[in-house]
Design a protein around this motif. Structure first.
Motif, PDB file in Angstrom:
ATOM      1  N   ARG A 110       0.837  -1.211   0.000  1.00  0.00           N
ATOM      2  CA  ARG A 110       0.000   0.000   0.000  1.00  0.00           C
ATOM      3  C   ARG A 110       0.870   1.259   0.000  1.00  0.00           C
ATOM      4  NH1 ARG A 110      -5.166  -2.022   3.784  1.00  0.00           N
ATOM      5  NH2 ARG A 110      -4.778  -4.236   3.391  1.00  0.00           N
ATOM      6  N   GLU A 111       1.926   1.229   0.805  1.00  0.00           N
ATOM      7  CA  GLU A 111       2.818   2.402   0.825  1.00  0.00           C
ATOM      8  C   GLU A 111       3.533   2.574  -0.525  1.00  0.00           C
ATOM      9  OE1 GLU A 111       3.071   4.815   2.919  1.00  0.00           O
ATOM     10  OE2 GLU A 111       2.032   3.996   4.653  1.00  0.00           O
ATOM     11  N   ALA A 112       3.870   1.452  -1.160  1.00  0.00           N
ATOM     12  CA  ALA A 112       4.542   1.548  -2.468  1.00  0.00           C
ATOM     13  C   ALA A 112       3.636   2.252  -3.478  1.00  0.00           C
ATOM     14  CB  ALA A 112       4.929   0.158  -2.970  1.00  0.00           C
ATOM     15  N   ILE A 113       2.339   1.961  -3.420  1.00  0.00           N
ATOM     16  CA  ILE A 113       1.391   2.641  -4.321  1.00  0.00           C
ATOM     17  C   ILE A 113       1.401   4.141  -4.042  1.00  0.00           C
ATOM     18  CG2 ILE A 113      -1.062   2.884  -4.919  1.00  0.00           C
ATOM     19  CD1 ILE A 113      -1.314  -0.161  -4.175  1.00  0.00           C
ATOM     20  N   VAL A 114       1.356   4.497  -2.763  1.00  0.00           N
ATOM     21  CA  VAL A 114       1.352   5.918  -2.396  1.00  0.00           C
ATOM     22  C   VAL A 114       2.618   6.603  -2.903  1.00  0.00           C
ATOM     23  CG1 VAL A 114       1.243   7.587  -0.508  1.00  0.00           C
ATOM     24  CG2 VAL A 114      -0.009   5.418  -0.322  1.00  0.00           C
ATOM     25  N   VAL A 115       3.764   5.980  -2.703  1.00  0.00           N
ATOM     26  CA  VAL A 115       5.026   6.607  -3.089  1.00  0.00           C
ATOM     27  C   VAL A 115       5.110   6.747  -4.618  1.00  0.00           C
ATOM     28  CG1 VAL A 115       7.551   6.376  -3.072  1.00  0.00           C
ATOM     29  CG2 VAL A 115       6.214   5.834  -1.010  1.00  0.00           C
ATOM     30  N   ALA A 116       4.712   5.694  -5.349  1.00  0.00           N
ATOM     31  CA  ALA A 116       4.803   5.740  -6.818  1.00  0.00           C
ATOM     32  C   ALA A 116       3.922   6.845  -7.376  1.00  0.00           C
ATOM     33  CB  ALA A 116       4.402   4.387  -7.404  1.00  0.00           C
ATOM     34  N   VAL A 117       2.696   6.922  -6.893  1.00  0.00           N
ATOM     35  CA  VAL A 117       1.758   7.938  -7.387  1.00  0.00           C
ATOM     36  C   VAL A 117       2.217   9.338  -6.958  1.00  0.00           C
ATOM     37  CG1 VAL A 117      -0.568   8.848  -7.040  1.00  0.00           C
ATOM     38  CG2 VAL A 117      -0.234   6.431  -7.623  1.00  0.00           C
ATOM     39  N   SER A 118       2.661   9.464  -5.743  1.00  0.00           N
ATOM     40  CA  SER A 118       3.094  10.781  -5.252  1.00  0.00           C
ATOM     41  C   SER A 118       4.316  11.279  -6.022  1.00  0.00           C
ATOM     42  CB  SER A 118       3.408  10.712  -3.758  1.00  0.00           C
ATOM     43  OG  SER A 118       2.251  10.322  -3.031  1.00  0.00           O
TER      44      SER A 118
END
Lengths: 175, 175, 175, 175, 175, 175
Positions: free
Chosen positions: A57-65
């Motif tokens: 979930r954090e990886a998704i946040v970091v990639a999108v951000s």
């Protein structure tokens, strides 16, 4: 006049757990109803039941951000991903460009879909959903990838509109 | 197995008020925790206290959803704006392109900022905030414009990822 | 000084048929030579012989005009498509985003090619032409799709340059 | 079966004047109604009365066609501009990039507006129109700049869709 | 068969100075002539005389490389900027998005111009050059900003084409 | 004070060979170290050993420079390609738009990859490299295509930043 008790308690928990109050909380504390709505949704997405690990979930946040060039979220969630993902180099790679990071096929499929959701005007096609199922994601997982990607696109935009600055402590966390 | 009571009650209220259950509720009802988090945040933004009228809030949603080409949100919120704004022609203009709609200076400033927030990688500059203050918006109003624009960018993306279809009833509402 | 007879006759025919003179005619009437050249080309494309139905031709206009965010053409041709296509919901969907409209495979292929022609710098590849033939379009049909898409891209730009406003009557037509 | 007389006469006139039949005529001759509508509109725009010189009109065509990367139109109208404008180096500069060409202020204002019209979704603002008036253009001139820019965007797209090739003779003309 | 002496000596110097051989050297060592041409130009730009400090030069590289999403260069030059600039937080901010970094007016002007040079099709206008002079940059400084920005756009593209990976040692340097 | 001897000798050689000193040399002569570094790298890329012919190398420069709308490089290298490639029409086609030029499959593959390298944020995928190998290019050729495309992206940007003008002599060369 002080903080509402529930918000004060979030501050206290953060001071205890990581030693400081992330600036996103200080920003949202000015509008307690917004604080609560944001935190509630955040927790459903990031801590709710589901097939995605917390690191994913954090990886998704970091990639999108990173795609959205969000100073606050790349820094704060980059720190979270370094810690939760237990691979700080990979976390830093995703913070620069997930496309050229050393990803497993599962993470590549997951971040590829998150990135599509992050595009303006995206609508998922059947092929795209089939490919995600083929990569082992359930329909609930697909929902969660989309929802996390889209919700943090919202959060990125709020950080930009409110000129939110990352706390300096984040930069060294998890290294 | 039935709907949770709180969700069933939202369904009932909608049937009573507008005669049908908007498909966004049917979609989110599959994930009750998401349903509740979405509705709670939605209500803070669209019905909470603040300096923006309900029509203004809907205008932001329609303008941003049109930029994001969101089939569901342009249709459903377009209907809401026709009703709440009491100017169906203006509502339909905003649904096509707010830039060439017959807007008041206040609405032009408001939708201009919403559109900036909707851009990828936006960060507000001091000039931009000053201009909004000069157009009569308070800091809380500016927050609300940004939050509504950004939140519905999230909602637009969920509608695209879940292939949400507008109920046919929306098309004729408010005309 | 009055309108030239041929233009006055177009005005009269429109008053009789739909009850008002579309603003595009009023705009072009200031340059009678342009009026005539525009109308002549328009009629070749929209009323000339060919394999595309009149509703299909209007669907191309609406889809391209929506991509070009043309306030006048989405409104006026959206009304025409609601009437000629006999499916007002589908017409309104195309006016928002043809990609997420409930299209038949024939219309999806047709609007997909129209949208490609509308891109800056487009040049058709053999694969693209083959796919259209496979979807049942003749070479003349393919020409017509391209010509209608491209001509209304021109018309959209004139409407933008001349700040043309849709007549309010269009909004309710065909609903 | 031969060409219709009016089209045969256009062929003959071109053979006489420049020694060959431009491929755009050969392409359109397959659809005589389209040939006539195209030629009629072309002549209104390029040879009609108005405040723009013929070289200025060709400069608009070349600048827009270069932005649209249209192989046929840059080549054919580039040749026309070299001849009519009597400055082949300037013509070739505009064919590459009007922004870095050695333009007079009048031509810079003219091509700047043509380029705006060529953008997707353009709508002219009052400031833009005022600036053109300040540069000495009448409202009719402004219309003509827009109409030429927009019409050749249409022509560029047809050339791309029909895979039109420039006649080799064009490359050496006017040098 | 070994490395040419001059390249072996670069390897040796790097092992001594930072403890490892950066992967960019290993990549270019396969083409010794390219290695030498790259190093010579690199040294003129990054170590040659001029009004920009070494930290400023690295800041340009990091800002441009981040815009170009270059995994290798953001990582390697990010490390260099953390060390040479003596402000690791600022260096990490620039690595995410120079626009929302806490920059001095001088650095904001410098990185703003570097970013313009990095755009496709950029040509400097007089206003832009005047503004840089107003911010205290000489014509030689302006050349250097442009040359460093443009040269590392080249280097970013080579890193992408050769799939260059950052050495893991870079991630912790300068923290 | 005169030119350094090595630069004066480049001037002399150009006067002898083509009759004039290209403006790029006059521009770089103001910074002799930059002149030398640029020329050395240029010669490695354009005259070094390798599987690409000199005409192929110039074709890459022209195609990329046209995409980057570089007035100087399209003109100067366009002339070189007309001469070295011995097909002036093809050279002029590439100077307008390589995608619609009459290319051999080898040149189409080569310029397609050059164009990908020219995109912002490009990273080569395995499929892309495989396709180039399938078209007969060695790994060294692939490196050279990438390096020439990327280096002239740098050169295009310098020409734009320094407002370099093509010598008028270039326009007629090779016709």
């Amino acid at each position: 006049m002080g903080l509402p008790d529930d918000i004060a308690s979030v501050y206290a928990k953060n001071r205890e757990r990581i030693g400081f109050v992330p600036n996103v909380f200080r920003a949202y504390a000015k509008r307690p109803d917004h604080f609560r709505a944001f935190m509630a949704y955040h927790d459903v997405l990031m801590k709710g039941e589901g097939g995605l690990s917390r690191a994913e979930r954090e990886a998704i946040v970091v990639a999108v951000s990173a795609e959205n060039k969000c100073q606050y979220c790349v820094t704060a969630h980059g720190a979270a991903l370094r810690i939760l993902g237990k691979d700080p180099v990979l976390a830093d790679q995703i913070a620069i460009n997930w496309r050229t990071a050393d990803l497993s096929p599962r993470w590549r499929a997951m971040l590829g879909f998150a990135s599509r959701v992050n595009e303006q005007g995206f609508a998922a096609g059947d092929d795209e959903i089939e490919a995600l199922r083929g990569a082992g994601f359930s329909d609930t997982d697909i929902w969660d990838i989309a929802a996390i990607a889209a919700f943090f696109g919202f959060s990125n935009r709020m950080a930009g509109a409110l000129d939110m600055r990352p706390n300096p402590e984040f930069y060294a966390m998890g290294r």
